[in-house]
Scaffold this active site. Structure first.
Site, PDB file in Angstrom:
ATOM      1  N   GLY A  34      -0.966   4.432  15.259  1.00 46.90           N
ATOM      2  CA  GLY A  34      -2.349   4.104  14.861  1.00 46.90           C
ATOM      3  C   GLY A  34      -2.519   2.597  14.898  1.00 46.90           C
ATOM      4  N   GLY A  58      -8.106  -1.740  12.740  1.00 50.13           N
ATOM      5  CA  GLY A  58      -7.930  -1.681  11.292  1.00 50.13           C
ATOM      6  C   GLY A  58      -6.566  -2.136  10.807  1.00 50.13           C
ATOM      7  N   TYR A  73     -14.126  10.285  -2.771  1.00 45.95           N
ATOM      8  CA  TYR A  73     -12.894   9.851  -2.120  1.00 45.95           C
ATOM      9  C   TYR A  73     -11.647  10.383  -2.833  1.00 45.95           C
ATOM     10  CZ  TYR A  73      -9.788   7.323   0.867  1.00 45.95           C
ATOM     11  OH  TYR A  73      -8.792   7.047   1.778  1.00 45.95           O
ATOM     12  N   LYS A  89      -4.541  12.417   0.577  1.00 41.56           N
ATOM     13  CA  LYS A  89      -3.759  11.230   0.201  1.00 41.56           C
ATOM     14  C   LYS A  89      -2.673  11.584  -0.815  1.00 41.56           C
ATOM     15  CE  LYS A  89      -5.611   8.108   2.854  1.00 41.56           C
ATOM     16  NZ  LYS A  89      -4.856   7.708   4.066  1.00 41.56           N
ATOM     17  N   ALA A 137      -0.965  11.045  18.891  1.00 34.00           N
ATOM     18  CA  ALA A 137       0.245  10.873  18.071  1.00 34.00           C
ATOM     19  C   ALA A 137       0.676  12.164  17.404  1.00 34.00           C
ATOM     20  CB  ALA A 137      -0.017   9.820  16.991  1.00 34.00           C
ATOM     21  N   TYR A 162      -5.582   4.974  -0.328  1.00 34.18           N
ATOM     22  CA  TYR A 162      -6.655   4.281  -1.047  1.00 34.18           C
ATOM     23  C   TYR A 162      -6.929   4.996  -2.355  1.00 34.18           C
ATOM     24  CZ  TYR A 162     -11.062   2.005  -2.092  1.00 34.18           C
ATOM     25  OH  TYR A 162     -12.044   1.300  -2.721  1.00 34.18           O
ATOM     26  N   PHE A 193      -4.893   6.149  20.134  1.00 34.82           N
ATOM     27  CA  PHE A 193      -5.715   7.075  20.902  1.00 34.82           C
ATOM     28  C   PHE A 193      -6.980   6.336  21.298  1.00 34.82           C
ATOM     29  CE2 PHE A 193      -7.331  11.710  20.773  1.00 34.82           C
ATOM     30  CZ  PHE A 193      -6.686  11.985  21.960  1.00 34.82           C
ATOM     31  N   THR A 208     -13.817  -0.720   8.331  1.00 32.93           N
ATOM     32  CA  THR A 208     -13.122  -0.281   9.547  1.00 32.93           C
ATOM     33  C   THR A 208     -13.951   0.873  10.113  1.00 32.93           C
ATOM     34  OG1 THR A 208     -11.750   1.412   8.496  1.00 32.93           O
ATOM     35  CG2 THR A 208     -10.817  -0.800   8.580  1.00 32.93           C
ATOM     36  N   ALA A 224      -5.833   7.259  11.394  1.00 30.32           N
ATOM     37  CA  ALA A 224      -7.001   7.826  10.707  1.00 30.32           C
ATOM     38  C   ALA A 224      -7.769   8.593  11.769  1.00 30.32           C
ATOM     39  CB  ALA A 224      -7.864   6.727  10.105  1.00 30.32           C
TER      40      ALA A 224
END
Ligand code: NAD
Length: 396
Positions: free
Chosen positions: A47, A51, A234, A243, A111, A224, A73, A274, A139
């Protein structure tokens, strides 16, 4: 061709090669202006094109003089379509790393697939022997499972109840109320499958099994937490479940790697503009207020400043073990300071369409959003012809 920004909803469908190159160069120069870091030698970043992943790669390469492989990607230009920003960023990075005498390679592809893992491991063995740092910074909205073939989609939704809060259209400055219906159990399952820890674990297992992970290697992935305002959408929503899974994977990987003196960390990073974070309702408005408060206090950081601090103070600094009660590195420490959050909450309560440009740094948010795609960057003539066909040196 003349390349101008074209937006569809909250995404920008064009990118400017020279503007992206200039943004990458700014990151390289920032790192070069800082003290060198006694850090990793051979690094894999999964990745790596935008970002936090891109910034990690820049720090590894230009503060630690590491050789790097970036997996990402992104799409090349085709016909009237420009390449994606990550493509142009990576082309600029590869050139800069090469000019500086580092070994540097790009693998463009999915990936999550076995094919890209196998290809990457082959390259590591051929060029580096083994890697001593693996950064996992993917992400993605979707993942196809390499064993079952099932394709999962991630959603950003609350759990249990409908969630309503302020949100902004950062193109127009209109503040409205976003209401988001709660996720179903299946949506939670799919989001965890995309953004949880399974793929990170698969990468580390595959690298270890192939002998491509050096003894004592470190791996890090990013998470996060954020403030109360965004918790429902979130941290306590679908993405928060993913997460939690990623963080649990980090603890397991730490045990797995400690057998050879290695380490696995999850780092809690700051909220930043981002491509991924701009798609989350409520979050862009929160970031705009946060930017105002942190800039006023001289505490503002972008991806590159965050990643330099992560590498220099924590991963390879004097106190790598400075983690919270759940074993996480807290590089979001400045964002989460009580006085910062108290001021954000005070401004948040007052925000309306009429005062959004005074009470928040929405203009800074908007500008940074376009800069992600190489626009609104000083020194670039956007009326001039630009060549969208840029090759990535060392693409495998
Ligand atoms: P980003 O969108 O800028 O970067 C995502 C990267 O993943 C890109 O390089 C992209 O090419 C790559 N990618 C996507 N799908 C892929 C695939 N199938 N195969 C290979 N590469 C793929 O995202 P970001 O905001 O830098 O997020 C990176 C990590 O940091 C995520 O785990 C995110 O949750 C975390 N994080 C972000 C923030 C924030 O505010 N942006 C804050 C804390 C933590």
């Amino acid at each position: 061709m003349i390349i101008q920004p074209k937006t569809r909803g909250f995404i920008c469908t064009t990118a400017h090669p020279d503007g992206c190159a200039s943004q990458v160069q700014r990151q390289v120069e920032y790192v070069q202006s800082q003290p060198a870091i006694e850090g990793p030698r051979n690094v894999l970043v999964i990745g790596a094109s935008t970002g936090y992943g891109l910034a990690s790669r820049v720090v590894a390469s230009f503060a630690s003089s590491a050789n790097t492989i970036g997996v990402y990607f992104d799409k090349a230009a085709e016909g009237a379509r420009t390449a994606s920003a990550g493509w142009y960023n990576s082309a600029a990075f590869e050139q800069a790393a090469r000019d500086a005498g580092r070994k540097s390679f790009s693998i463009v592809g999915d990936a999550f697939s076995d094919e890209i893992k196998t290809k990457t491991i082959g390259l590591i063995k051929r060029e580096f022997g083994a890697v001593d740092l693996v950064v996992y910074s993917v992400a993605s909205p979707r993942r196809t499972h390499p064993k079952t073939g099932e394709t999962f989609s991630s959603v950003i939704k609350p759990l249990g109840d409908t969630y309503s809060n302020k949100t902004v259209n950062f193109h127009t400055g209109e503040v409205t109320t976003a209401s988001i219906e709660p996720a179903t159990e299946d949506e939670v399952r799919q989001t965890v499958a995309v953004m949880g820890g399974e793929d990170w674990q698969m990468w580390i297992d595959a690298l270890q099994d192939a002998g491509a992970l050096a003894a004592g290697a470190t791996t890090v992935a990013y998470t996060y937490i954020g403030p109360e305002i965004t918790h429902a959408v979130y941290r306590e929503g679908t993405i928060g479940r993913a997460k939690e899974d990623l963080e649990a994977t980090g603890l397991r990987l730490n045990e797995q790697l400690s057998a050879t003196g290695g380490r696995a960390f999850v780092s809690v990073n700051k909220a930043l503009v981002t491509q991924s974070s701009s798609a989350i309702p409520v979050v862009p408005l929160y970031i705009s207020v946060l930017y105002k408060v942190m800039k006023e206090r001289g505490l503002h950081e972008g991806c590159i400043e965050q990643m330099y601090r992560l590498f220099s103070e924590r991963l390879y600094g004097a106190s790598p073990a400075a983690v919270d009660e759940k074993g996480r590195i807290r590089i979001d420490d400045w964002e989460m300071r009580p006085e910062i959050q108290a001021e954000v909450a005070r401004l948040w309560a007052e925000l309306t369409t009429e005062n959004v440009y005074e009470l928040s740094d929405l203009e800074g948010y908007r500008r940074e959003f376009f800069q992600l795609f190489g626009f609104e960057t000083s020194g670039i003539d956007y009326e001039a012809e630009a060549n969208p066909d840029v090759a990535i040196p060392n693409q495998q």
